[in-house]
Design a protein around this motif. Structure first.
Motif, PDB file in Angstrom:
ATOM      1  N   ARG A 147     -12.645  -7.917  12.849  1.00 37.06           N
ATOM      2  CA  ARG A 147     -13.282  -7.794  14.155  1.00 37.06           C
ATOM      3  C   ARG A 147     -12.305  -7.363  15.243  1.00 37.06           C
ATOM      4  NH1 ARG A 147     -16.001 -11.974  11.462  1.00 37.06           N
ATOM      5  NH2 ARG A 147     -18.261 -11.747  11.579  1.00 37.06           N
ATOM      6  N   ARG A 148     -11.021  -7.373  14.904  1.00 35.54           N
ATOM      7  CA  ARG A 148     -10.006  -7.006  15.887  1.00 35.54           C
ATOM      8  C   ARG A 148      -8.751  -6.555  15.152  1.00 35.54           C
ATOM      9  NH1 ARG A 148      -7.709 -12.837  18.035  1.00 35.54           N
ATOM     10  NH2 ARG A 148      -7.972 -13.980  16.083  1.00 35.54           N
ATOM     11  N   MET A 149      -7.799  -6.026  15.919  1.00 32.68           N
ATOM     12  CA  MET A 149      -6.542  -5.567  15.351  1.00 32.68           C
ATOM     13  C   MET A 149      -5.416  -6.427  15.899  1.00 32.68           C
ATOM     14  SD  MET A 149      -4.968  -1.731  15.560  1.00 32.68           S
ATOM     15  CE  MET A 149      -3.277  -1.353  15.169  1.00 32.68           C
ATOM     16  N   LEU A 150      -4.640  -7.048  15.018  1.00 32.24           N
ATOM     17  CA  LEU A 150      -3.545  -7.916  15.420  1.00 32.24           C
ATOM     18  C   LEU A 150      -2.232  -7.145  15.438  1.00 32.24           C
ATOM     19  CD1 LEU A 150      -4.444 -11.101  13.339  1.00 32.24           C
ATOM     20  CD2 LEU A 150      -5.170 -10.495  15.650  1.00 32.24           C
ATOM     21  N   GLU A 151      -1.299  -7.671  16.193  1.00 31.51           N
ATOM     22  CA  GLU A 151       0.002  -7.020  16.340  1.00 31.51           C
ATOM     23  C   GLU A 151       0.901  -7.254  15.119  1.00 31.51           C
ATOM     24  OE1 GLU A 151       1.153  -5.066  18.698  1.00 31.51           O
ATOM     25  OE2 GLU A 151      -0.665  -5.171  19.914  1.00 31.51           O
ATOM     26  N   GLY A 152       1.681  -6.234  14.771  1.00 35.77           N
ATOM     27  CA  GLY A 152       2.784  -6.428  13.840  1.00 35.77           C
ATOM     28  C   GLY A 152       2.550  -6.113  12.383  1.00 35.77           C
ATOM     29  N   SER A 153       1.393  -5.564  12.031  1.00 32.99           N
ATOM     30  CA  SER A 153       1.097  -5.369  10.608  1.00 32.99           C
ATOM     31  C   SER A 153       1.756  -4.113  10.039  1.00 32.99           C
ATOM     32  CB  SER A 153      -0.413  -5.289  10.380  1.00 32.99           C
ATOM     33  OG  SER A 153      -0.938  -4.056  10.857  1.00 32.99           O
ATOM     34  N   SER A 154       1.902  -4.118   8.731  1.00 33.01           N
ATOM     35  CA  SER A 154       2.411  -2.967   7.989  1.00 33.01           C
ATOM     36  C   SER A 154       1.588  -2.838   6.717  1.00 33.01           C
ATOM     37  CB  SER A 154       3.888  -3.167   7.643  1.00 33.01           C
ATOM     38  OG  SER A 154       4.380  -2.091   6.856  1.00 33.01           O
ATOM     39  N   SER A 155       1.356  -1.624   6.274  1.00 33.05           N
ATOM     40  CA  SER A 155       0.540  -1.433   5.075  1.00 33.05           C
ATOM     41  C   SER A 155       1.428  -1.284   3.837  1.00 33.05           C
ATOM     42  CB  SER A 155      -0.337  -0.185   5.214  1.00 33.05           C
ATOM     43  OG  SER A 155       0.454   0.983   5.216  1.00 33.05           O
ATOM     44  N   PRO A 156       0.866  -1.553   2.651  1.00 33.06           N
ATOM     45  CA  PRO A 156       1.603  -1.251   1.421  1.00 33.06           C
ATOM     46  C   PRO A 156       1.916   0.235   1.325  1.00 33.06           C
ATOM     47  CG  PRO A 156      -0.351  -2.602   0.975  1.00 33.06           C
ATOM     48  CD  PRO A 156      -0.467  -2.121   2.389  1.00 33.06           C
ATOM     49  N   VAL A 157       2.974   0.547   0.597  1.00 35.19           N
ATOM     50  CA  VAL A 157       3.413   1.941   0.440  1.00 35.19           C
ATOM     51  C   VAL A 157       3.395   2.303  -1.044  1.00 35.19           C
ATOM     52  CG1 VAL A 157       5.365   3.523   0.685  1.00 35.19           C
ATOM     53  CG2 VAL A 157       4.859   1.867   2.496  1.00 35.19           C
ATOM     54  N   THR A 158       2.804   3.422  -1.367  1.00 35.41           N
ATOM     55  CA  THR A 158       2.737   3.883  -2.753  1.00 35.41           C
ATOM     56  C   THR A 158       3.572   5.149  -2.924  1.00 35.41           C
ATOM     57  OG1 THR A 158       0.511   2.973  -3.071  1.00 35.41           O
ATOM     58  CG2 THR A 158       1.216   4.677  -4.607  1.00 35.41           C
ATOM     59  N   TYR A 159       4.388   5.177  -3.978  1.00 33.31           N
ATOM     60  CA  TYR A 159       5.185   6.366  -4.273  1.00 33.31           C
ATOM     61  C   TYR A 159       5.272   6.552  -5.788  1.00 33.31           C
ATOM     62  CZ  TYR A 159       9.116   3.295  -5.545  1.00 33.31           C
ATOM     63  OH  TYR A 159       9.908   2.358  -6.163  1.00 33.31           O
ATOM     64  N   GLN A 160       5.556   7.760  -6.212  1.00 31.98           N
ATOM     65  CA  GLN A 160       5.688   8.038  -7.641  1.00 31.98           C
ATOM     66  C   GLN A 160       7.097   7.709  -8.093  1.00 31.98           C
ATOM     67  OE1 GLN A 160       4.330  11.862  -8.956  1.00 31.98           O
ATOM     68  NE2 GLN A 160       4.469  11.302 -11.125  1.00 31.98           N
ATOM     69  N   SER A 161       7.176   6.885  -9.119  1.00 33.64           N
ATOM     70  CA  SER A 161       8.470   6.459  -9.641  1.00 33.64           C
ATOM     71  C   SER A 161       9.155   7.596 -10.391  1.00 33.64           C
ATOM     72  CB  SER A 161       8.276   5.261 -10.577  1.00 33.64           C
ATOM     73  OG  SER A 161       9.443   4.995 -11.313  1.00 33.64           O
ATOM     74  N   GLU A 162      10.462   7.630 -10.240  1.00 31.02           N
ATOM     75  CA  GLU A 162      11.270   8.549 -11.039  1.00 31.02           C
ATOM     76  C   GLU A 162      12.159   7.767 -12.004  1.00 31.02           C
ATOM     77  OE1 GLU A 162      13.410  11.201  -8.512  1.00 31.02           O
ATOM     78  OE2 GLU A 162      11.600  12.023  -7.570  1.00 31.02           O
ATOM     79  N   GLY A 163      12.983   6.870 -11.459  1.00 30.76           N
ATOM     80  CA  GLY A 163      13.955   6.165 -12.300  1.00 30.76           C
ATOM     81  C   GLY A 163      13.326   5.258 -13.339  1.00 30.76           C
ATOM     82  N   ASN A 209       5.028   9.393 -17.513  1.00 36.76           N
ATOM     83  CA  ASN A 209       5.009  10.584 -16.676  1.00 36.76           C
ATOM     84  C   ASN A 209       4.295  10.405 -15.345  1.00 36.76           C
ATOM     85  OD1 ASN A 209       6.367  12.070 -18.671  1.00 36.76           O
ATOM     86  ND2 ASN A 209       4.432  12.507 -19.735  1.00 36.76           N
ATOM     87  N   ASN A 210       3.464   9.357 -15.233  1.00 30.68           N
ATOM     88  CA  ASN A 210       2.659   9.178 -14.022  1.00 30.68           C
ATOM     89  C   ASN A 210       2.639   7.708 -13.603  1.00 30.68           C
ATOM     90  OD1 ASN A 210       1.471  11.968 -13.593  1.00 30.68           O
ATOM     91  ND2 ASN A 210       0.788  11.563 -15.692  1.00 30.68           N
ATOM     92  N   LEU A 211       3.824   7.151 -13.392  1.00 31.92           N
ATOM     93  CA  LEU A 211       3.946   5.771 -12.942  1.00 31.92           C
ATOM     94  C   LEU A 211       4.060   5.760 -11.417  1.00 31.92           C
ATOM     95  CD1 LEU A 211       4.408   2.723 -13.232  1.00 31.92           C
ATOM     96  CD2 LEU A 211       6.834   3.221 -13.666  1.00 31.92           C
ATOM     97  N   PHE A 212       3.133   5.058 -10.784  1.00 34.28           N
ATOM     98  CA  PHE A 212       3.143   4.919  -9.336  1.00 34.28           C
ATOM     99  C   PHE A 212       3.391   3.464  -8.971  1.00 34.28           C
ATOM    100  CE2 PHE A 212       0.968   8.842 -10.078  1.00 34.28           C
ATOM    101  CZ  PHE A 212       1.330   9.661  -9.012  1.00 34.28           C
ATOM    102  N   ILE A 213       4.271   3.261  -8.016  1.00 31.17           N
ATOM    103  CA  ILE A 213       4.622   1.914  -7.571  1.00 31.17           C
ATOM    104  C   ILE A 213       4.044   1.696  -6.179  1.00 31.17           C
ATOM    105  CG2 ILE A 213       6.533   0.412  -6.865  1.00 31.17           C
ATOM    106  CD1 ILE A 213       8.205   1.801  -9.071  1.00 31.17           C
ATOM    107  N   THR A 214       3.253   0.637  -6.051  1.00 34.97           N
ATOM    108  CA  THR A 214       2.757   0.230  -4.735  1.00 34.97           C
ATOM    109  C   THR A 214       3.603  -0.944  -4.285  1.00 34.97           C
ATOM    110  OG1 THR A 214       0.513   0.998  -5.203  1.00 34.97           O
ATOM    111  CG2 THR A 214       0.773  -0.575  -3.411  1.00 34.97           C
TER     112      THR A 214
END
Length: 429
Positions: free
Chosen positions: A67-83, A91-96
Motif C-alpha cells: 500500500r506504500r513504498m518504504l525507504e531503503g529497499s534494494s532488490s535481488p540481483v540476477t546475473y549469469q555465472s561464469e566461474g 552452460n546456463n547457470l544464473f545466480i540470484t
C-alpha cells in the motif's frame, strides 16, 4: 519518510474453495473455509511491468500486496555465472543474489533476502497503531529490525537467545523496536511459541509467517528478478529451506509467469535442501508423507545445535498445509536434498573462489545441493538453472564498520505461561 506509490490492486484466494476475499484487517487465513490452506494473492495486473531501479524492491510492486513504498529497499540481483558454471560444466547457470555486493548492484544492508519479506510485509501495513510481532532464528529479525527502525514501525522481535550474534547492525536500532528471547538451549520453535503468546495480548499484531501473503510475495521477488533478467522461466530452482516459505513463493511466482504468457510455459523443478542432521522436511518428503514424521523435541534441539545454518531450523514449517511445500514439490516434480556441514563449507569455499563473494551458511547449503546435483548428472548441461543465494557479502559489509548489537529487553524460560508473558510485556512499549 515514505515515497508515494499507487497501492497494488489484488484479492486473496482460498485454495480450498476458490473463493476470493478482499484484503481487510490484516487477513492471514480464511477462517470460514472447511479446512486450512495458504491464501494466495491474485493481482489485477496479470502481466508484470518492472519499474526503474530507483524504486528498489518496489520495482516489482505489480506483484506485491503493498500500500506504500518504504525507504531503503534494494532488490535481488540476477546475473549469469561464469566461474561456478564453468567449474560445474553448466552452460546456463544464473545466480540470484540477495545481500551486499555493490559491484553487482546488490545493496541489502542486512545481507539477507529476508529484507524482501520485511519491506513487503511492512508496506502491506496500513496503520502503526499496533506492535508487529515477528519470530525469527536470526536473519529475519535483523531485516525487520532495520526496516521497522528506519520507517517508524513498532516491532517486537522474538529470537532464541543462542542466536543473538545474528542481530548486528551498522547503525543503532531505535527505541520502538524491542527484543525478547527464549532462554539459551531453545531454538526457533521456542521463539515462535513465545511470539504466539505475545500475540494473544491486546495491541500486538502477528506478522503471520508463511500465512502472510506479503511475506511470500516479497520473497518471490527473487524469481521475478531471475525471470525478467533471463527472459524465461528457469528449468531448475535451487534454495536451502528452513520453513520452505521461499520455495513456496517461487512456485507461486512461477504460476503467475505462466499466466503472464511472455516467459515460457515450464514449471521450475524445485530442488530445495536442508542442513543435516536436522532434516524434518527431507525425511517426510523421502517417505512421500504429507505429514511431518514424529521428532522428539529434545532431539530436534540437539540436531539444531549441530548445524551451521541455524536459520534452517523450523520445527513447524508450512510443509503439510494445502498450498505448502509438499504441494509445491509434488506439482513441480521437485526434491529435497540433505547437505552436511562439511559439504556446505566446501561449497562456500568454491563459491568464493569462482564467484568472488562470501556466503551465508544457508546459501552455502543451497550451493552444495547444486554441486551434488551436477556431480550426479541430475541436470542437463544446457538447462537454465536458477541458484537462489539468499544471503551473502556479510564479510564484505562488516569490513571496517563499527557494528551495533540489539540487546534483549526480556529473557523467558522455554515454556513460559501466558500470564508471565502478559505481566512482563505490560510496560515494554
Amino acid at each position: 519518510m515514505t515515497k508515494a506509490l499507487t497501492p497494488t490492486k489484488y484479492r486473496l484466494q482460498s485454495l480450498v474453495s476458490g473463493n476470493y476475499f478482499e484484503d481487510r484487517d490484516w487477513l492471514l487465513e480464511a477462517s470460514v473455509e472447511e479446512k486450512p490452506s495458504l491464501l494466495q494473492s491474485v493481482y489485477e495486473r496479470r502481466q508484470i511491468e518492472v519499474k526503474e531501479d530507483n524504486f528498489g524492491l518496489y520495482k516489482f510492486s505489480d506483484w506485491m500486496p503493498v500500500r506504500r513504498m518504504l525507504e531503503g529497499s534494494s532488490s535481488p540481483v540476477t546475473y549469469q555465472s561464469e566461474g561456478l558454471a564453468r567449474h560445474l560444466g553448466q552452460n546456463n547457470l544464473f545466480i540470484t543474489f540477495s545481500g551486499w555486493w555493490p559491484e553487482k548492484g546488490a545493496a541489502m544492508k542486512t545481507c539477507s533476502f529476508k529484507e524482501t519479506e520485511a519491506y513487503s510485509v511492512c508496506a502491506r501495513l496500513e496503520r502503526n497503531d499496533k506492535v508487529l510481532v515477528v519470530a525469527s532464528a536470526g536473519n529475519t529479525a535483523r531485516s525487520f529490525a532495520r526496516v521497522c527502525s528506519d520507517n517508524d514501525i513498532p516491532l517486537l522481535l522474538c529470537v532464541p537467545e543462542d542466536n543473538l550474534d545474528a542481530l548486528w547492525f551498522d547503525e543503532p536500532i531505535r527505541e520502538h523496536v524491542k527484543l525478547i528471547v527464549s532462554r539459551s538451549g531453545g531454538d526457533y520453535f521456542d521463539a515462535i511459541h513465545l511470539s504466539n503468546l505475545a500475540c494473544k495480548l491486546d495491541n500486538y499484531l502477528p506478522e503471520g509467517g508463511a500465512k502472510n501473503v506479503a511475506r511470500r510475495d516479497g520473497m518471490a521477488t527473487t524469481v521475478l528478478s531471475a525471470v525478467t533478467t533471463i527472459g524465461r522461466i528457469p528449468d531448475y530452482y535451487f534454495q536451502a529451506v528452513g520453513s520452505g516459505t521461499g520455495a513456496i513463493a517461487a512456485w507461486e511466482a512461477n504460476k503467475r509467469f505462466l499466466e503472464d504468457d511472455r516467459f515460457g510455459h515450464s514449471k521450475m523443478k524445485l530442488i530445495v535442501s536442508q542442513n543435516a542432521p536436522f532434516l524434518p522436511m527431507h525425511d517426510a518428503w523421502k517417505a512421500r508423507s504429507r505429514d511431518l514424521l514424529p521428532l522428539d523435541d529434545d532431539l530436534a534441539r540437539r540436531q539444531v545445535e549441530e548445524i551451521n545454518a541455524k536459520v534452517l531450523s523450523n520445527r513447524k514449517p508450512p510443509y503439510s498445509i494445502l498450498g505448502g511445500l509438499f504441494d509445491a514439490l509434488m506439482c513441480t516434480d521437485g526434491d529435497i536434498v540433505a547437505v552436511t556441514n562439511a559439504e556446505a563449507n566446501s561449497a562456500d569455499a568454491l563459491f568464493r573462489e569462482t564467484e568472488g563473494i562470501d556466503l551465508h551458511p544457508a546459501a552455502a547449503v543451497a550451493t552444495a545441493s547444486l554441486i551434488k546435483a551436477c556431480l550426479e548428472s541430475r541436470i542437463e548441461k544446457d538447462a537454465t538453472v536458477m541458484l537462489n543465494i539468499t544471503g551473502g557479502g556479510e564479510g564484505l559489509f562488516k569490513n571496517g564498520r563499527k557494528l551495533h548489537y540489539l540487546k534483549p529487553s526480556l529473557v523467558f524460560d522455554l515454556n513460559p505461561s501466558l500470564e508471565e508473558v502478559e505481566m512482563k510485556l505490560k510496560d515494554l512499549f
